[in-house]
Motif scaffolding. Sequence first.
Motif, PDB file in Angstrom:
ATOM      1  N   ALA A 182       0.804  -1.233   0.000  1.00  0.00           N
ATOM      2  CA  ALA A 182       0.000   0.000   0.000  1.00  0.00           C
ATOM      3  C   ALA A 182       0.832   1.276   0.000  1.00  0.00           C
ATOM      4  CB  ALA A 182      -0.941  -0.001   1.202  1.00  0.00           C
ATOM      5  N   HIS A 183       2.094   1.182   0.389  1.00  0.00           N
ATOM      6  CA  HIS A 183       2.896   2.416   0.345  1.00  0.00           C
ATOM      7  C   HIS A 183       3.866   2.403  -0.840  1.00  0.00           C
ATOM      8  CE1 HIS A 183       5.396  -0.264   2.841  1.00  0.00           C
ATOM      9  NE2 HIS A 183       6.419   0.427   2.424  1.00  0.00           N
ATOM     10  N   LYS A 184       3.508   1.624  -1.845  1.00  0.00           N
ATOM     11  CA  LYS A 184       4.260   1.571  -3.110  1.00  0.00           C
ATOM     12  C   LYS A 184       5.762   1.358  -2.874  1.00  0.00           C
ATOM     13  CE  LYS A 184       1.078   4.828  -5.273  1.00  0.00           C
ATOM     14  NZ  LYS A 184       0.091   3.830  -5.635  1.00  0.00           N
ATOM     15  N   PRO A 185       6.129   0.232  -2.272  1.00  0.00           N
ATOM     16  CA  PRO A 185       7.554   0.012  -1.999  1.00  0.00           C
ATOM     17  C   PRO A 185       8.329  -0.270  -3.272  1.00  0.00           C
ATOM     18  CG  PRO A 185       6.321  -1.957  -1.468  1.00  0.00           C
ATOM     19  CD  PRO A 185       5.310  -0.929  -1.875  1.00  0.00           C
ATOM     20  N   GLU A 186       9.591   0.149  -3.253  1.00  0.00           N
ATOM     21  CA  GLU A 186      10.449  -0.129  -4.413  1.00  0.00           C
ATOM     22  C   GLU A 186      11.102  -1.506  -4.259  1.00  0.00           C
ATOM     23  OE1 GLU A 186      13.085   3.384  -4.932  1.00  0.00           O
ATOM     24  OE2 GLU A 186      11.519   4.294  -3.717  1.00  0.00           O
ATOM     25  N   LEU A 187      11.196  -1.947  -3.021  1.00  0.00           N
ATOM     26  CA  LEU A 187      11.764  -3.278  -2.764  1.00  0.00           C
ATOM     27  C   LEU A 187      10.838  -4.025  -1.809  1.00  0.00           C
ATOM     28  CD1 LEU A 187      14.103  -5.406  -2.754  1.00  0.00           C
ATOM     29  CD2 LEU A 187      15.125  -4.101  -0.882  1.00  0.00           C
ATOM     30  N   LEU A 188      10.544  -5.255  -2.173  1.00  0.00           N
ATOM     31  CA  LEU A 188       9.686  -6.075  -1.324  1.00  0.00           C
ATOM     32  C   LEU A 188      10.544  -7.220  -0.773  1.00  0.00           C
ATOM     33  CD1 LEU A 188       6.681  -6.085  -0.575  1.00  0.00           C
ATOM     34  CD2 LEU A 188       6.251  -7.543  -2.532  1.00  0.00           C
ATOM     35  N   ILE A 189      10.534  -7.352   0.552  1.00  0.00           N
ATOM     36  CA  ILE A 189      11.287  -8.440   1.178  1.00  0.00           C
ATOM     37  C   ILE A 189      10.294  -9.359   1.871  1.00  0.00           C
ATOM     38  CG2 ILE A 189      12.996  -9.040   2.938  1.00  0.00           C
ATOM     39  CD1 ILE A 189      14.442  -6.470   2.342  1.00  0.00           C
ATOM     40  N   LEU A 190      10.338 -10.625   1.518  1.00  0.00           N
ATOM     41  CA  LEU A 190       9.393 -11.575   2.110  1.00  0.00           C
ATOM     42  C   LEU A 190      10.163 -12.723   2.739  1.00  0.00           C
ATOM     43  CD1 LEU A 190       8.188 -10.957  -1.152  1.00  0.00           C
ATOM     44  CD2 LEU A 190       6.197 -11.319   0.247  1.00  0.00           C
ATOM     45  N   ASP A 219       8.894 -22.681  -5.679  1.00  0.00           N
ATOM     46  CA  ASP A 219       8.507 -21.268  -5.816  1.00  0.00           C
ATOM     47  C   ASP A 219       9.625 -20.477  -6.483  1.00  0.00           C
ATOM     48  OD1 ASP A 219       6.257 -22.015  -4.443  1.00  0.00           O
ATOM     49  OD2 ASP A 219       6.932 -21.208  -2.508  1.00  0.00           O
ATOM     50  N   VAL A 220      10.841 -20.784  -6.090  1.00  0.00           N
ATOM     51  CA  VAL A 220      12.005 -20.096  -6.658  1.00  0.00           C
ATOM     52  C   VAL A 220      12.110 -20.437  -8.141  1.00  0.00           C
ATOM     53  CG1 VAL A 220      14.523 -19.892  -6.555  1.00  0.00           C
ATOM     54  CG2 VAL A 220      13.210 -20.178  -4.450  1.00  0.00           C
ATOM     55  N   GLU A 221      11.955 -21.726  -8.448  1.00  0.00           N
ATOM     56  CA  GLU A 221      12.066 -22.150  -9.844  1.00  0.00           C
ATOM     57  C   GLU A 221      11.006 -21.474 -10.702  1.00  0.00           C
ATOM     58  OE1 GLU A 221      12.348 -26.405  -9.930  1.00  0.00           O
ATOM     59  OE2 GLU A 221      14.405 -26.344  -9.205  1.00  0.00           O
ATOM     60  N   ARG A 222       9.851 -21.189 -10.084  1.00  0.00           N
ATOM     61  CA  ARG A 222       8.764 -20.603 -10.862  1.00  0.00           C
ATOM     62  C   ARG A 222       8.959 -19.107 -11.135  1.00  0.00           C
ATOM     63  NH1 ARG A 222       2.426 -20.246  -9.327  1.00  0.00           N
ATOM     64  NH2 ARG A 222       2.125 -18.402 -10.586  1.00  0.00           N
ATOM     65  N   ILE A 223       9.347 -18.336 -10.115  1.00  0.00           N
ATOM     66  CA  ILE A 223       9.356 -16.888 -10.365  1.00  0.00           C
ATOM     67  C   ILE A 223      10.695 -16.176 -10.224  1.00  0.00           C
ATOM     68  CG2 ILE A 223       6.907 -16.583  -9.806  1.00  0.00           C
ATOM     69  CD1 ILE A 223       7.906 -15.221  -7.162  1.00  0.00           C
ATOM     70  N   ASP A 259       1.566 -15.195  -8.073  1.00  0.00           N
ATOM     71  CA  ASP A 259       0.998 -14.321  -9.121  1.00  0.00           C
ATOM     72  C   ASP A 259       1.074 -12.860  -8.701  1.00  0.00           C
ATOM     73  OD1 ASP A 259       0.452 -16.332 -10.857  1.00  0.00           O
ATOM     74  OD2 ASP A 259      -1.658 -16.571 -10.268  1.00  0.00           O
ATOM     75  N   ILE A 260       0.782 -12.626  -7.423  1.00  0.00           N
ATOM     76  CA  ILE A 260       0.832 -11.247  -6.905  1.00  0.00           C
ATOM     77  C   ILE A 260       2.247 -10.692  -7.060  1.00  0.00           C
ATOM     78  CG2 ILE A 260       0.681  -9.845  -4.790  1.00  0.00           C
ATOM     79  CD1 ILE A 260      -1.471 -11.967  -3.831  1.00  0.00           C
ATOM     80  N   LEU A 261       3.221 -11.513  -6.701  1.00  0.00           N
ATOM     81  CA  LEU A 261       4.617 -11.072  -6.802  1.00  0.00           C
ATOM     82  C   LEU A 261       5.015 -10.835  -8.260  1.00  0.00           C
ATOM     83  CD1 LEU A 261       6.405 -13.337  -4.144  1.00  0.00           C
ATOM     84  CD2 LEU A 261       5.354 -11.093  -3.858  1.00  0.00           C
ATOM     85  N   SER A 262       4.545 -11.701  -9.147  1.00  0.00           N
ATOM     86  CA  SER A 262       4.867 -11.539 -10.578  1.00  0.00           C
ATOM     87  C   SER A 262       4.285 -10.225 -11.104  1.00  0.00           C
ATOM     88  CB  SER A 262       4.297 -12.704 -11.390  1.00  0.00           C
ATOM     89  OG  SER A 262       4.801 -13.903 -10.892  1.00  0.00           O
TER      90      SER A 262
END
Lengths: 294, 250
Positions: A145-153, A192-196, A170-173
Amino acid sequence: MENILEINGLCKTYRDFSLKNVTFALPKGYIMGFVGQNGSGKTTTIRSVMNMTKADSGSISVFGLDSVKDSIEIKQRLGVVFDSMYLAEHLTAKQIEQQIRPFYKNWNSDDFFASLKRFSLPDDRSVGDFSKGMKMKLMIAIALAHKPELLILDEPTSGLDPVARDELLDILSDYILDENRGILFSTHITADVERIADYVTILHNGTVWFTGSKDDLTESYAVVKGDEDAIPEGLKERMIGFHSYRNGFEAMIRTEDMRSLPETLVCEKASIDEILVYIAKEAKNAGHTESDTL
Amino acid sequence: MQDILKVIRFDFLTMSSVSMGELIFVILFCMVLSMLLSPLIAVMITFCVFGFVYPLQDIAERNGFSKLYGTLPVDRRNVTRARFIYIFAAFLICELTELVIAVSSTILNLNKLIFNIDRSAERSREMLTYMHMIYDTPAVVYLAVFAVAAVCCIAEAYMEMMSQIYGRENLFRSVMIGIAALSAVIGGIYLLSSHTTLIPQFHLMQMTENYAAISVSKSVIFGAASNAAMLAVCLVFGEITTRIVSEREI
């Protein structure tokens, strides 16, 4: 290529675990899978990026800023999601939005409620009643919601059912479609890594075992099986996670070593999952060798 | 300061959905009783504020707020400081609410409606005398409001400091240490006051006489001083806690 995140020589020692000289970089516009066994140091590295833990040495740069000195500025531009929820469970998503909104300069309530709608999350139900997948989606809605430039999960997909995992990926893609962004996500679910993921960093026992593009990783290693007697001289020492069975052996080798293999040995491209398994086996073998020597 | 205000707002919103309904009910209940029986009843609201402040740390621990605070773009030291200012603000607002109720109660004097009906009855005579005394000396009520708010606020700030530093599981020990320290202070004052020659102003009889003769303006000065003390203690406890807690890893 501009790096959105750079970690150089990060060291951190706890009583029973230490991060040793962790170094890797995530270029802007890409997704990096941060993989390793449980306890390999993924969360400690992420917490160091977030300045939630004090590194003994090394430096971390996010958006070119220092992770300690400019931590508040970095957190304004970064979204983070940990594997467990850390919001007041008795509140609704709407109330949580009211709580968190003032902290971010770029917070966009419309985006937040649009995300809730997209993720089919109710805004009038206590979030404590949400399923694990719904909680994770809520945390992502907040992080976005705060338009991050980097997402860490940190392990976002652990404990999620396959459908929820698929939705999350899909959300991450979709998020990474903007090339000025980046994603670092830690996981031990290598599918998950292999996919995206575009890049992969493998952490093992607190050290970086591999960092680079996913294609480089999967093209660099192969699994070899067959009769132990057919192994050319000198190659066995270079094999990773060598394991002998009654009828033969299996191990992982670097693809450049495949040239010296006889045709009697079977060679297959190693998956990330297999790479992790052989790294663990190698560590086990090394442990055995050390105890034998002693 | 903006950070602190944001965190205070965060804490308030966390608690408001849990305790606001009950708190409003108690305020209204005490207000009605204050109007009809005695303005002194308004002081009881102070004790309910504990319920609006004390569970916050439990909720924070249960829901892993430390992780959330670690992700928010706010200085961790301000998160701790904000908690103590929140405690001060909660008791200050409570105190002001009680004063409004007490003043309204004194001005309206609605108890006449009830107690004038049976003034001659022997049983209610003592009660009526007490009621009239209270209504005739509003400064006593204001003093009680200020004193109870200050004591409760300082006690809450102390418990917050101890539980943040030593953990909630050691709260009983912290409370016992607090009670022992308080008993020592009260005992010391009592000893001093029993010897008129040491500090004449501390003599019990003298204090009682001064207390009965106190004017509203003096009680307001006392209130300002007690509020300043409340704020100072909260800031000092907050700073001590901040120094210790901010060094810890999340």
